[in-house]
Structures are given as structure tokens and as C-alpha cells.
Design an enzyme around this catalytic site. Structure first.
Site, PDB file in Angstrom:
ATOM      1  N   CYS A 199       1.426  -1.478   0.233  1.00 20.27           N
ATOM      2  CA  CYS A 199      -0.403  -0.095   0.304  1.00 20.27           C
ATOM      3  C   CYS A 199       0.477   1.698   0.078  1.00 20.27           C
ATOM      4  CB  CYS A 199      -1.157  -0.242   0.886  1.00 20.27           C
ATOM      5  SG  CYS A 199      -2.770   0.924   0.916  1.00 20.27           S
ATOM      6  N   HIS A 240      -3.291  -5.163   1.929  1.00 16.35           N
ATOM      7  CA  HIS A 240      -2.508  -5.624   2.993  1.00 16.35           C
ATOM      8  C   HIS A 240      -2.405  -6.280   3.081  1.00 16.35           C
ATOM      9  CE1 HIS A 240      -2.536  -1.093   4.367  1.00 16.35           C
ATOM     10  NE2 HIS A 240      -3.150  -0.805   3.806  1.00 16.35           N
ATOM     11  N   GLU A 273      -0.909  -8.499   5.893  1.00 13.24           N
ATOM     12  CA  GLU A 273       0.160  -8.479   6.916  1.00 13.24           C
ATOM     13  C   GLU A 273      -1.360  -8.247   7.801  1.00 13.24           C
ATOM     14  OE1 GLU A 273       0.027  -5.283   4.776  1.00 13.24           O
ATOM     15  OE2 GLU A 273       0.356  -4.133   5.567  1.00 13.24           O
TER      16      GLU A 273
END
Ligand code: GLN
Length: 193
Positions: free
Chosen positions: A78, A171, A173
Site C-alpha cells: 500500500c 495489506h 499483513e
């Protein structure tokens, strides 16, 4: 094994947690000397204008650029992807220009327009990857040596790779799915004796 995670701003802790689950130490990088001996670096999501300013302030732009040029693995998620771009459609921030892509910030709208989308990624097999898009950037130009790993149903590329360099508009993560992190670890250069 250790990889660097840029820890000046953004969701670096989430990246470090996923790496830990894979048995890898994510070393917080705040100063150029923290990059020493690192075979790879993750630039997390956050706010690219702030990331850019802090990278300049701490003298990180040049060593991160050098890492990418030396064939070390660099992955931006991002805001991190915005930093890796060759050019962006806005004046701010000044990207690192390490990957042959053009990026448009906040292309899908504001925070309220954030969305999730399952993505088919051939090299990850049958199970789609759940993409979390938060004020996500769009990839508006893909250089000829850049591979598109994932696209939205409308065809817009959202995950790209150029050799040792990886960028995702979303994302990974923020999910429990470690496949992108594992893929990134596969890009690390083999340590020389
Ligand atoms: N919109 C942010 C920017 O332009 C990126 C958002 C994110 O990293 N989730 O920097």
C-alpha cells in the site's frame, strides 16, 4: 533468518508478527545502520507522505534504493508500494523510483470506500487470497519487465513483481494468510559464504 521491516510509521508490527509465525525475525529499521546485513526489507502500509518525509529525515532513501539495485528483496504494501513506484500521479510524496510502475494514490476513494476482495493468484494455487484494500493506490502503469501477480475482477493490477521487487496495493499483513510473506522470503538472495 532476519529481514528488515521499515518501522518509521505505519503497520510494521503486523508484518513482524506474520514473519514471526514463519520463524523469521523482522528487524525494525529506523536508521541506515539497521539495514546492514539485511537481505530484504518490507516497507509497510501507512501514509506515504509521512513515510517519505521520515525516510528523508533518517537518511534511508539512498540505502533502501541501493538495496533494491543490489538485488536484495524489497516489498512495499500500500503506502510502501507508493514509495517503490517510478512515478506517481501526485506531487507528494517523491517516490524512490525503484520499480517500473506508475501509481495513483487513493484511487478507490476515501477511508469509507475501503474494501475487501478475494484475489486469484496463480502461483498460490486454488485458494484465493483475501485482499484488504484501505485507501488503496492503483497501479496505472506496468513496465515491460514487471509481472502482474493479481488483479481485481475489473482487470486493475493490484500485486506486481519485478525480479527481487514486490508490491501490493493491499495489506497481506492484516490477514492470517502468510502466503505473500512466504513468497517474499523466497526472493531473498542466497547468502554468500
Ligand atoms: N492512502 C495512503 C497513502 O497515500 C496509503 C494507505 C495505506 O497504506 N493503507 O499513503
Amino acid at each position: 533468518m532476519e529481514v528488515g521491516v521499515l518501522a518509521v510509521q505505519g503497520d510494521f508490527a503486523e508484518h513482524i508478527a506474520i514473519l514471526k509465525g514463519l520463524g523469521v525475525v523482522g528487524r525494525e529499521v529506523r536508521l541506515p545502520q539497521h539495514l546492514e546485513k539485511m537481505g530484504g526489507l518490507i516497507i509497510p502500509g501507512g501514509e506515504s507522505t509521512t513515510l517519505s518525509r521520515l525516510m528523508s529525515l533518517y537518511g534511508l532513501r539512498e540505502p533502501v534504493t541501493r538495496m533494491a539495485c543490489q538485488g536484495k528483496a524489497v516489498w512495499g504494501t500500500c503506502a510502501g508500494m507508493i514509495m517503490m513506484a517510478h512515478e506517481i500521479t501526485e506531487e507528494d510524496p517523491v517516490p524512490l523510483r525503484i520499480m517500473d510502475i506508475g501509481v495513483h494514490r487513493n484511487a478507490f476513494g476515501r477511508q469509507v470506500d475501503s474494501f475487501e476482495q478475494d484475489l486469484d493468484i496463480a502461483c498460490f494455487g486454488e485458494t484465493p487470497f483475501h485482499g484488504v484494500f484501505i485507501r488503496a493506490p492503483a497501479i496505472v502503469r506496468v513496465g515491460k519487465n514487471v509481472d502482474v501477480l493479481a488483479s481485481l475482477p475489473g482487470g486493475e493490477p493490484v500485486a506486481v513483481q519485478q525480479g527481487n521487487l514486490l508490491a501490493t496495493a493491499f495489506h497481506p499483513e492484516l490477514t492470517n494468510d502468510a502466503r505473500f510473506h512466504r513468497h517474499f522470503l523466497g526472493l531473498l538472495p542466497v547468502p554468500s559464504e
